[in-house]
Scaffold this active site. Structure first.
Site, PDB file in Angstrom:
ATOM      1  CE1 TYR A  89       0.391   1.587   4.304  1.00  0.00           C
ATOM      2  CE2 TYR A  89       0.837  -0.747   4.562  1.00  0.00           C
ATOM      3  CZ  TYR A  89       0.731   0.580   5.063  1.00  0.00           C
ATOM      4  OH  TYR A  89       1.697   0.534   6.362  1.00  0.00           O
ATOM      5  CB  CYS A  90       1.924   3.701  -1.568  1.00  0.00           C
ATOM      6  SG  CYS A  90       1.381   3.244  -3.301  1.00  0.00           S
ATOM      7  CB  THR A  91       0.017   8.184  -1.087  1.00  0.00           C
ATOM      8  OG1 THR A  91       1.174   8.519  -0.183  1.00  0.00           O
ATOM      9  CG2 THR A  91      -0.956   9.541  -0.852  1.00  0.00           C
ATOM     10  CB  CYS A 121       1.829  -0.108  -4.515  1.00  0.00           C
ATOM     11  SG  CYS A 121       1.461   0.103  -2.954  1.00  0.00           S
ATOM     12  CB  ILE A 133      -3.487   5.004   2.069  1.00  0.00           C
ATOM     13  CG1 ILE A 133      -2.560   4.176   2.251  1.00  0.00           C
ATOM     14  CG2 ILE A 133      -4.023   5.560   3.402  1.00  0.00           C
ATOM     15  CD1 ILE A 133      -0.975   4.959   2.816  1.00  0.00           C
TER      16      ILE A 133
END
Length: 302
Positions: free
Chosen positions: A184-186, A191, A213
């Protein structure tokens, strides 16, 4: 003043002439009064921009006219109009600076060989079905996770995306290779690359959260598997998905709970300090922290 918004987006698609797309995007944004940061590469486009809602709607409409950008998922969030001091549009070899541009292959459908995309509700379903076997793997810089992360997530000790390949190859995560990994990432873009890096190095079951996210937090607020606040690469520095999020950050000075990053008081410095309000009011607490984990990585990250 018109309603202000921020757009976070990316699209992986082959671009034969990144320089031409860069100039088109720059002209488009300037004509609409939009500020922010946009990167174009042979692999696609990545942007975080802000401005009047009406201008951003026109921007989305025009950008989607480019054949490879029709399917881009534009994620909206609240803005103030002061998120970005200027417009920056650049052409580079990579959309995310992992240092491995030749490893990433794309076609008109996106990244080839990446992780399986999960909608937010599918993330919760996977955890419900597989329980503690599921490993959340943070694809961001470690300092971002100080104020918010998925519960019990693995947070690699990196200060920039360029360190991820060496971190994965270090062997410290080899025991996770047969577990279901949810990266996961912003906004999801890091990703896209990280999942390829992990799969190419023997991780067998790799997922990524569709929309990152931002999409998960907008769906579940404080009631899902995410805890805390989300760090943002703009003047907001962080956002919350609902009122009264968990405070998981600790003040660098007094260890009080906080979610507030502060810029260094030295104008040329790109470092951040995580401080509570009283310590943040003390300018000496904000002067050039030397802990590398506090560095503000100015990559175009999402």
């Amino acid at each position: 003043m018109e309603l202000q918004k921020v757009l976070l987006y990316y699209g992986f698609t082959p671009i034969a002439d990144p320089q031409a797309v860069m100039l088109w995007q720059k002209t488009l944004c300037e004509s609409l009064g939009i500020k922010g940061r946009i990167l174009v590469s042979p692999h696609g486009i990545n942007g975080t921009v802000g401005g009047d809602m009406s201008a951003l709607k026109k921007y989305v409409k025009q950008t989607k006219k480019y054949p490879g950008f029709r399917k881009i998922d534009f994620k909206w969030s609240e803005g103030t109009g002061n998120e970005f001091p200027r417009l920056s549009v650049k052409a580079k070899k990579e959309l995310v600076a992992f240092g491995n541009p030749d490893e990433i292959k794309v076609d008109e459908n996106g990244v080839i060989g990446g992780g399986i995309h999960l909608k937010p509700f599918e993330v919760n379903k996977l955890v419900a079905e597989r329980g503690d076997d599921v490993v959340f793997f943070d694809g961001r810089n470690a300092f971002e996770a100080k104020i918010g992360k998925f519960k019990n997530a693995v947070v690699p000790d990196v200060t920039s995306s360029q360190q991820f390949v060496a971190e994965i190859e270090s062997g410290k995560y080899d025991h996770l290779k047969d577990k279901p990994i949810v990266t996961y990432c912003t906004g999801g873009i890091r990703c896209e690359v990280l999942s390829v890096v992990m799969k190419n190095r023997g991780f067998n079951e790799v997922y990524q959260i569709d929309g990152g996210i931002v999409r998960y937090g907008n769906k579940f607020g404080n009631d899902g598997l995410w805890e805390g606040s989300l760090y943002t690469f703009d003047d907001r520095l962080s956002i919350d998905f609902a009122a009264n999020p968990a405070l998981i950050g600790e003040c660098d000075v007094c260890q009080a709970p906080t979610r507030q990053f502060y810029n260094c008081t030295t104008a040329s410095c790109h470092q951040l300090a995580l401080l509570c309000e009283p310590c943040g009011a003390d300018s000496s607490s904000r002067a050039c922290p030397h802990d590398s984990s506090k560095q503000h990585d100015f990559e175009m990250s999402g």
